[in-house]
Design an enzyme around this catalytic site. Structure first.
Site, short mmCIF file in Angstrom:
data_model
loop_
_atom_site.label_atom_id
_atom_site.label_comp_id
_atom_site.label_asym_id
_atom_site.label_seq_id
_atom_site.Cartn_x
_atom_site.Cartn_y
_atom_site.Cartn_z
N LYS A 1 32.92 44.19 36.16
CA LYS A 1 32.39 43.00 36.83
C LYS A 1 31.67 42.08 35.83
CE LYS A 1 32.30 45.04 41.40
NZ LYS A 1 31.55 45.87 42.34
N LYS B 1 46.92 45.42 38.74
CA LYS B 1 46.40 45.86 40.04
C LYS B 1 46.13 44.64 40.93
CE LYS B 1 42.16 47.60 42.13
NZ LYS B 1 41.36 46.54 42.67
N LYS C 1 41.61 40.57 44.85
CA LYS C 1 41.29 39.17 45.19
C LYS C 1 40.67 38.47 43.99
CE LYS C 1 37.73 41.11 48.25
NZ LYS C 1 38.28 42.38 48.71
P1 ADP Z 1 39.49 43.80 45.49
O1 ADP Z 1 39.83 44.46 44.17
O2 ADP Z 1 40.59 42.93 45.98
O3 ADP Z 1 38.15 43.10 45.45
P2 ADP Z 1 38.08 45.80 46.97
O4 ADP Z 1 37.37 46.24 45.72
O5 ADP Z 1 37.30 45.07 48.01
O6 ADP Z 1 39.37 44.95 46.55
O7 ADP Z 1 38.76 47.08 47.60
C1 ADP Z 1 38.66 47.52 48.94
C2 ADP Z 1 39.43 48.83 49.07
O8 ADP Z 1 40.82 48.58 48.84
C3 ADP Z 1 39.02 49.91 48.07
O9 ADP Z 1 39.12 51.18 48.68
C4 ADP Z 1 40.02 49.76 46.98
O10 ADP Z 1 40.20 50.95 46.24
C5 ADP Z 1 41.28 49.39 47.75
N1 ADP Z 1 42.15 48.56 46.92
C6 ADP Z 1 41.90 47.30 46.47
N2 ADP Z 1 42.92 46.84 45.72
C7 ADP Z 1 43.83 47.84 45.67
C8 ADP Z 1 45.11 47.98 45.06
N3 ADP Z 1 45.64 46.99 44.34
N4 ADP Z 1 45.78 49.14 45.21
C9 ADP Z 1 45.25 50.15 45.95
N5 ADP Z 1 44.05 50.08 46.56
C10 ADP Z 1 43.35 48.95 46.44
#
Ligand code: ADP
Ligand code: TRP
Length: 345
Positions: free
Chosen positions: A130, A214, A217
């Site tokens: 981050k 990966k 957002k």
């Molecule tokens: P982002 O990376 O979009 O901010 P979050 O950190 O809010 O997503 O993730 C919310 C949940 O979704 C977590 O359990 C995270 O591990 C899962 N997650 C987010 N992106 C992925 C991905 N590309 N593949 C698998 N799981 C994901």
């Protein structure tokens, strides 16, 4: 030590409750949900709701570490609730609530932070990532895993369905639970917290985004679950590929299109597309069209349910209120145990 071993030595745990597990997960309302969130966390969480008592929450305290717009936080929180319900979360089986409706977690986070070694948090990948992405190095961001540990431990959770990027956070949670048990657990009970297990689906642990990294957002490479048709098609059509010409055989294993297709198509359809890749004669544009069709079809019933829910504004408020009530019951019980163990009144 596994949870079951701990139960064996834990006379104050209700034997009746050994037959079910507590499942818990959270998701930050820091943006719009994408298909990485769906396949990585929401779908496994929804599948698990039939296997025990589930607690799923909208991590709005956590989102404060990155969101600075109160209107947006409020709207996103509501939208996450709506999307999760539309995707199949059943409020009769799982308590859905907002994290901030259980402010006791912040008290537990403080208690945990009093024993949390600095070094443990300094090793957090997500904190370092981050900062590398330009977020300010705040105390809240540094303490993020401690609040997450409190979220998990306050519901005596057994299983935590998440994507792979959250694995280290669950390890930190376990370390903090052990530390608390060692520091404050008095014999013969010797126990304050259960040790939770992460539940990570191998096939969907990292769903790729349109650039092959990966999906996230914060990387701008997302395909949203409930994006409109035009935008979703555009995102799918802009998936990055190599420059192999139409007639060339293509490698399905390294292809983002193929990986995403495998998530939404049947076994036979996947086998057929694999063959088309290997045979050559089909261009990436055609594969992208097929992917879009499958993806759009996959989420069609959920889009319909979402439309229906949108028509009744009070539905979500009622679900969240009921979820918060149940979550508070459990959190109050656990906090009683914790406060007594550490010497608070
Ligand atoms: P982002 O990376 O979009 O901010 P979050 O950190 O809010 O997503 O993730 C919310 C949940 O979704 C977590 O359990 C995270 O591990 C899962 N997650 C987010 N992106 C992925 C991905 N590309 N593949 C698998 N799981 C994901
Ligand atoms: N850190 C998680 C994420 O970014 C959200 C979260 C907060 C969470 N508390 C949790 C997930 C407890 C599982 C359990 O996705």
């Amino acid at each position: 030590m596994t949870n079951w071993c701990m139960f064996a030595f834990t006379p104050n745990v209700d034997i009746l409750h050994m037959s079910y597990m507590r499942i818990l997960s959270g998701i930050q309302p820091s943006g719009v949900l994408h298909i990485g969130n769906y396949f990585g966390m929401m779908r496994p969480a929804i599948a698990l709701q039939a296997e025990g008592e589930a607690f799923y929450f909208i991590a709005d305290y956590h989102a404060l570490t990155s969101v600075r717009d109160p209107t947006m936080l409020r709207e996103n929180s509501r939208r996450v609730a709506l999307d999760f319900l539309a995707c199949g979360l059943d409020p009769e089986r799982a308590a859905l609530f907002q994290q901030s409706d259980v402010p006791q977690v912040t008290e537990l986070a403080w208690i945990l932070s009093a024993v949390a070694p600095m070094g443990l948090l300094e090793r957090s990948h997500s904190y370092k990532d981050k900062l590398a992405r330009g977020l300010a190095a705040t105390v809240g961001l540094f303490n993020y895993p401690v609040l997450m540990a409190a979220d998990i431990l306050i519901y005596d959770s057994d299983v935590v369905p998440v994507g792979k990027d959250q694995k280290q956070h669950i390890e930190i949670t376990r370390d903090l639970a052990v530390k608390m048990n060692e520091t404050f657990g008095s014999e013969p009970d010797g126990w304050i917290f259960k040790l939770p297990e992460p539940r990570i689906q191998a096939a969907t642990e990292v769903v790729p985004g349109i650039d092959g990294q990966k999906m996230s957002k914060s990387y701008g490479n997302n395909i949203d679950i409930f994006g409109d048709e035009k935008e979703t098609r555009k995102r799918v059509m802009s998936i990055v590929t190599d420059s192999a010409p139409v007639e060339a055989p293509k490698d399905p294993s390294g292809s983002t299109i193929f990986q995403l297709y495998s998530l939404v198509a049947s076994k036979d359809e996947v086998a057929e597309v694999r063959e088309q890749f290997q045979k050559g004669g089909t261009g990436y544009g055609e594969f992208k069209k097929q992917l879009f069709e499958k993806l759009w079809e996959h989420f069609a019933p959920m889009r319909k349910r979402r439309e229906e829910m949108l028509a009744d504004r009070s539905y979500i408020d009622n679900v969240l209120a009921r979820g918060a009530e149940r979550a508070n019951e459990v959190a109050d019980q656990v906090m009683k145990r914790v406060r007594s163990a550490v010497g608070l009144r």
